[in-house]
Design a protein around this motif. Structure first.
Motif, PDB file in Angstrom:
ATOM      1  N   TYR A   1       5.044   1.288   8.472  1.00  0.00           N
ATOM      2  CA  TYR A   1       5.207   1.589   7.049  1.00  0.00           C
ATOM      3  C   TYR A   1       6.114   0.623   6.297  1.00  0.00           C
ATOM      4  O   TYR A   1       6.324   0.782   5.094  1.00  0.00           O
ATOM      5  N   GLY A   2       6.654  -0.371   6.983  1.00  0.00           N
ATOM      6  CA  GLY A   2       7.579  -1.305   6.357  1.00  0.00           C
ATOM      7  C   GLY A   2       6.903  -2.582   5.883  1.00  0.00           C
ATOM      8  O   GLY A   2       5.772  -2.889   6.253  1.00  0.00           O
ATOM      9  N   THR A   3       7.626  -3.328   5.072  1.00  0.00           N
ATOM     10  CA  THR A   3       7.139  -4.615   4.577  1.00  0.00           C
ATOM     11  C   THR A   3       7.411  -5.726   5.574  1.00  0.00           C
ATOM     12  O   THR A   3       6.839  -6.813   5.456  1.00  0.00           O
ATOM     13  N   VAL A   4       8.289  -5.458   6.550  1.00  0.00           N
ATOM     14  CA  VAL A   4       8.655  -6.440   7.572  1.00  0.00           C
ATOM     15  C   VAL A   4       8.625  -5.743   8.928  1.00  0.00           C
ATOM     16  O   VAL A   4       9.104  -4.615   9.064  1.00  0.00           O
ATOM     17  N   ALA A   5       8.075  -6.394   9.932  1.00  0.00           N
ATOM     18  CA  ALA A   5       8.077  -5.840  11.296  1.00  0.00           C
ATOM     19  C   ALA A   5       9.504  -5.771  11.822  1.00  0.00           C
ATOM     20  O   ALA A   5      10.386  -6.507  11.369  1.00  0.00           O
TER      21      ALA A   5
END
Length: 81
Positions: A60-64
């Motif tokens: 759900y994040g913009t960055v892993a």
């Protein structure tokens, strides 16, 4: 602020978005572990990783998460919940 390890830049912050209500919050990710659960600050939903993802930031994040950014297998040290 991004950190660099072994010639890789690790981005420590990710914008996590709740699939239930759409609330987005910027969070600092743990650097050495997966975070399997996250309580949405908008609606209180308990987020869990999608099938095949190691943590909520990968789902759900913009960055892993940092371990994945570094090319490691995630969840190898501890689980943050």
């Amino acid at each position: 602020m991004a950190t660099t390890t072994a010639a890789k830049t690790v981005i420590p912050d990710s914008d996590i978005t709740c699939p239930e209500c759409g609330h987005t919050e910027t969070e600092t990710m743990p650097t050495n572990a997966c975070q399997w659960f996250y309580d949405c600050k908008g609606c209180g939903a308990l987020l869990k990783p999608k099938a095949g993802d190691c943590c909520v930031y990968c789902s759900y994040g913009t960055v892993a998460c940092p371990p994945i950014q570094e090319g490691d297998n995630c969840c190898s040290i501890e689980v943050i919940d």
